[in-house]
Scaffold this active site. Structure first.
Site, PDB file in Angstrom:
ATOM      1  N   HIS A 228      11.625  -9.132  13.427  1.00  0.00           N
ATOM      2  CA  HIS A 228      10.937  -8.968  12.143  1.00  0.00           C
ATOM      3  C   HIS A 228      11.267 -10.103  11.189  1.00  0.00           C
ATOM      4  O   HIS A 228      10.442 -10.509  10.380  1.00  0.00           O
ATOM      5  CB  HIS A 228      11.342  -7.640  11.516  1.00  0.00           C
ATOM      6  CG  HIS A 228      11.025  -6.463  12.381  1.00  0.00           C
ATOM      7  ND1 HIS A 228       9.746  -6.083  12.658  1.00  0.00           N
ATOM      8  CD2 HIS A 228      11.817  -5.599  13.026  1.00  0.00           C
ATOM      9  CE1 HIS A 228       9.769  -5.026  13.453  1.00  0.00           C
ATOM     10  NE2 HIS A 228      11.016  -4.710  13.688  1.00  0.00           N
ATOM     11  N   ARG A 364      -6.338  -4.643 -11.842  1.00  0.00           N
ATOM     12  CA  ARG A 364      -6.388  -3.230 -11.472  1.00  0.00           C
ATOM     13  C   ARG A 364      -5.298  -2.495 -12.228  1.00  0.00           C
ATOM     14  O   ARG A 364      -4.140  -2.918 -12.197  1.00  0.00           O
ATOM     15  CB  ARG A 364      -6.205  -3.066  -9.971  1.00  0.00           C
ATOM     16  CG  ARG A 364      -6.426  -1.628  -9.521  1.00  0.00           C
ATOM     17  CD  ARG A 364      -6.442  -1.500  -8.032  1.00  0.00           C
ATOM     18  NE  ARG A 364      -5.117  -1.699  -7.473  1.00  0.00           N
ATOM     19  CZ  ARG A 364      -4.867  -1.709  -6.174  1.00  0.00           C
ATOM     20  NH1 ARG A 364      -5.840  -1.568  -5.310  1.00  0.00           N
ATOM     21  NH2 ARG A 364      -3.644  -1.883  -5.724  1.00  0.00           N
ATOM     22  N   GLU A 470     -12.441   2.879  -2.125  1.00  0.00           N
ATOM     23  CA  GLU A 470     -11.397   2.896  -1.095  1.00  0.00           C
ATOM     24  C   GLU A 470     -11.156   4.288  -0.536  1.00  0.00           C
ATOM     25  O   GLU A 470     -10.199   4.511   0.191  1.00  0.00           O
ATOM     26  CB  GLU A 470     -10.099   2.276  -1.622  1.00  0.00           C
ATOM     27  CG  GLU A 470      -9.567   2.894  -2.885  1.00  0.00           C
ATOM     28  CD  GLU A 470      -8.316   2.190  -3.412  1.00  0.00           C
ATOM     29  OE1 GLU A 470      -7.643   1.483  -2.665  1.00  0.00           O
ATOM     30  OE2 GLU A 470      -8.019   2.392  -4.614  1.00  0.00           O
ATOM     31  N   ASP A 494      -7.310   1.162   2.358  1.00  0.00           N
ATOM     32  CA  ASP A 494      -7.285   2.618   2.200  1.00  0.00           C
ATOM     33  C   ASP A 494      -8.548   3.250   2.767  1.00  0.00           C
ATOM     34  O   ASP A 494      -8.497   4.356   3.315  1.00  0.00           O
ATOM     35  CB  ASP A 494      -7.128   2.989   0.717  1.00  0.00           C
ATOM     36  CG  ASP A 494      -5.676   2.939   0.295  1.00  0.00           C
ATOM     37  OD1 ASP A 494      -4.826   3.438   1.058  1.00  0.00           O
ATOM     38  OD2 ASP A 494      -5.377   2.372  -0.771  1.00  0.00           O
ATOM     39  N   CYS A 541     -11.886  -6.496  -1.219  1.00  0.00           N
ATOM     40  CA  CYS A 541     -10.549  -7.020  -1.538  1.00  0.00           C
ATOM     41  C   CYS A 541      -9.479  -6.471  -0.613  1.00  0.00           C
ATOM     42  O   CYS A 541      -8.304  -6.725  -0.784  1.00  0.00           O
ATOM     43  CB  CYS A 541     -10.182  -6.744  -2.998  1.00  0.00           C
ATOM     44  SG  CYS A 541     -10.109  -5.000  -3.383  1.00  0.00           S
TER      45      CYS A 541
HETATM   46  C1  PEP Z   1      -7.179  -1.384  -0.364  1.00  0.00           C
HETATM   47  O1  PEP Z   1      -6.862  -0.198  -0.271  1.00  0.00           O
HETATM   48  O2  PEP Z   1      -7.908  -1.971   0.466  1.00  0.00           O
HETATM   49  C2  PEP Z   1      -6.669  -2.189  -1.499  1.00  0.00           C
HETATM   50  C3  PEP Z   1      -7.089  -3.408  -1.704  1.00  0.00           C
HETATM   51  O3  PEP Z   1      -5.716  -1.601  -2.283  1.00  0.00           O
HETATM   52  P1  PEP Z   1      -4.147  -1.526  -1.883  1.00  0.00           P
HETATM   53  O4  PEP Z   1      -3.991  -2.319  -0.606  1.00  0.00           O
HETATM   54  O5  PEP Z   1      -3.400  -2.081  -3.031  1.00  0.00           O
HETATM   55  O6  PEP Z   1      -3.947  -0.068  -1.700  1.00  0.00           O
HETATM   56 MG    MG Z   2      -5.881   0.784  -1.938  1.00  0.00          MG
END
Ligand code: PEP
Ligand code: MG
Length: 612
Positions: A228, A364, A470, A494, A541
């Site tokens: 790792h 965000r 998400e 997510d 994103c």
């Molecule tokens: C996602 O869920 O794709 C996202 C961009 O938010 P996070 O990874 O911060 O949960």
């Molecule tokens: Mg997310």
């Protein structure tokens, strides 16, 4: 400098007699090349402060208090691991998924495990002090793991894996003991700029604390290419050689050292000739990087002239210079939770404003809860400890913000103040229904009115208020959400997890976590089309945006804006510049006809070879 094909040499040997700057002879050590590039710098030796565990007994009446001490130290250790997990999000997805299972294993051992139960028993029955009990139990568990192989004909791999697991038990126990005895953890704070870190060994959690903008390279006595730690060092882009046996005992602080992370060679006290060769290698590597970086000034445009927006995701201040170098145009996702996460107290509003200052930034608001535990908020009594049995489905993101309007308003005010200095957008996390957006907008407008009354400088038009798509609930309500929200940011991380009911940090379920599952792609398509129908901006994103292999598919689905780890921008831009929208649309149509992820992957592979 030896090339990667140089014949193996003994572990370390004296190569040349002529002296370097220190007057000492040059010494070469061979190890495993784990992260490419060449570093020249002065040695910064960093040894772990020892954790002395003295055998200590207690009076029987103290057992209860001692178990409480142990509980507190375990809780502190879990929080530290949560912070490390949070920091992982700056790494590319494949690196994260390598490290996350290790941290998960550590956390499991701190749950109702044999280790913890055994330590508690040693306190209660043997009347041992908590640190003695933890240490002794860890040794017993480690011995049992290794001993399980005794007398069996196991492969070398199996034995290595047992030894690794035994070491993991000792490692987590050392963390608890440090918390019990308040022994200092390893610190890299005094690291001089441009130094090369040399030590006996580096654990992944140490690597996560290194600052690639200060450190030139890393070399250790122990460790291999697949561990790792190696993954972390590659992700941080630092030239590194691990497993250079005997190195740390040969060094003196401040001596010059060359680390060739491509060839796996460390050269101590290099001669002037070696230094000159190393400089050439540094320059050659930089030229290679520059070739890549040249795309920085080139437009992100398809072969038929369609402009694609490529932005960066930002979590930690450390990433800011990387963003500037990557050619990203603005920040498509600023995860503000990380501003809070590694702090002991809640940052004041000015600090938040300052941190948000700069280019066009999509900020965000706090996405905490679930896995994202924020100690500062709990310590300040702003939020209670959340003990959800199923945190991913519990209070998280916007749900918590609407319960804590004071904190939400403070963040919105900070963002509005930042908006006076540059364009920003406000993004709401973990939305599942339109009511959440309406309520959030009411609060947002109320904060703005209050600030105007106080004669604060605000832009005439309030910054756009958008939502993360998400959750499947948000994706399937995208047509309704598009009426309420000013823009969409599709969070595929997510979205994949919730659609397929898979926690992506669970190693044993990793095969099921598939962003190319048709169900996930249909949700992305549905949400994108809903936004486009109402001419609302929509971007991706999540990690899918950072994978150049998926860029044509996402363009084909109608997306024109992507936000990703800064380091991925050049690769994605190269892909954008190699495809036409027409090719992408054709590809997307074929992909959407498939019924499983494997077939989709095969299609994407064949499309990579075909003319685009
Ligand atoms: C996602 O869920 O794709 C996202 C961009 O938010 P996070 O990874 O911060 O949960
Ligand atoms: Mg997310």
């Amino acid at each position: 400098m030896p090339g990667p094909t140089a014949p193996p040499a003994p572990q370390h040997q004296r190569m040349r007699r002529n002296s370097g700057a220190t007057g000492k002879p040059e010494q070469r050590f061979r190890g495993t090349p784990v992260s490419p590039g060449v570093a020249i710098g002065s040695v910064f030796g960093n040894h772990e402060p020892p954790t002395e565990v003295v055998h200590r007994t207690i009076a029987p009446a103290e057992a209860r208090a001692e178990r409480e001490r142990l509980r507190v130290a375990i809780a502190g250790s879990i929080k530290q691991l949560n912070k490390l997990r949070a920091r992982l999000s700056i790494l590319p997805e494949d690196s994260q998924s390598e490290i996350a299972p290790l941290l998960e294993a550590y956390q499991r051992m701190l749950g109702p495990s044999r280790l913890v139960r055994g330590a508690e028993r040693r306190i209660a029955q043997d009347h041992l002090a908590a640190e003695t009990a933890m240490h002794d139990e860890a040794e017993a568990v480690a011995a049992a793991i290794v001993g399980a192989g005794d007398g069996k004909s196991l492969s070398a791999d199996d034995r290595a894996s047992m030894a690794r697991r035994a070491e993991e038990v000792r490692e987590i126990a050392r963390r608890v003991v440090r918390n019990l005895t308040r022994a200092p953890f390893r610190s890299f704070a005094g690291l001089p700029e441009g130094a090369v870190l040399v030590c006996e060994w580096l654990r992944p959690s140490d690597a996560a604390l290194l600052d690639p903008t200060r450190l030139a390279g890393v070399a250790t006595d122990e460790g291999g290419g697949e561990g790792h730690t190696a993954v972390m060092l590659r992700a941080l882009g630092m030239p590194a050689v691990l497993g250079a046996d005997g190195l740390s005992h040969a060094i003196a602080e401040g001596e010059e050292v060359v680390v060739d992370g491509s060839a796996g060679v460390v050269i101590l006290n290099p001669t002037p000739q070696t230094t000159a060769e190393a400089r050439q290698a540094v320059a050659a590597f930089a030229r290679e990087r520059q070739r890549y970086a040249r795309t920085r000034r080139l437009p992100a445009e398809t072969t038929d002239g369609e402009k694609i927006e490529l932005q960066a995701n930002l979590g930690l201040p450390i990433e800011l210079p990387l963003i500037a170098q990557s050619g990203a145009r603005g920040v498509g996702l600023l995860r503000t939770e990380f501003l809070f996460m590694n702090r002991e107290e809640v940052p004041d509003e000015d600090t938040q404003v300052e941190a948000m200052d700069g280019d066009t930034v999509t900020i965000r608001v706090l996405d905490w809860g679930g896995e994202k535990d924020i100690e500062a908020l709990q310590a300040a009594g702003i939020v209670p400890e959340i003990a959800d049995t199923n945190p991913a489905l519990g209070a998280r993101g916007i749900r918590l913000l609407l319960r804590q309007p004071g904190l939400f308003e403070q963040q919105l005010a900070a963002i509005l103040r930042a908006a006076a200095d540059g364009p920003v957008r406000v993004l709401l996390p973990m939305i599942t229904n339109v009511a959440e957006v309406r309520t959030a907008r009411e609060i947002y407008e109320r904060v703005a009115r209050r600030m105007r009354r106080a004669h604060e400088r605000l832009p005439d038009r309030l910054p756009p208020l958008g939502v993360m798509i998400e959750t499947p609930g948000a994706a399937l309500s995208a047509d309704a959400l598009a009426l309420e929200a000013d823009f969409f940011a599709i969070g595929t991380n997510d979205l994949t997890a919730y659609t397929l009911a898979v926690d992506r940090s669970k190693a044993d379920l990793a095969g099921l976590y598939d962003p190319l599952h048709p169900a996930v792609l249909r949700l992305i398509q549905f949400a994108t089309e809903a936004a486009l129908r109402l001419r609302k901006p929509v971007s991706v994103c999540g990690e899918m945006a950072a994978n150049p292999r998926l860029t044509p598919l996402l363009i084909g689905l109608g997306l024109r804006s992507f936000s990703m780890n800064a380091s991925a921008v050049p690769r994605v831009k190269q892909r954008v510049r190699a495809v036409s929208v027409e090719h992408c649309a054709r590809l997307a149509r074929r992909v959407m006809e498939q019924s499983d992820g494997a077939a989709i992957r095969a299609l994407l592979d064949s499309a990579e070879d075909a003319p685009a």
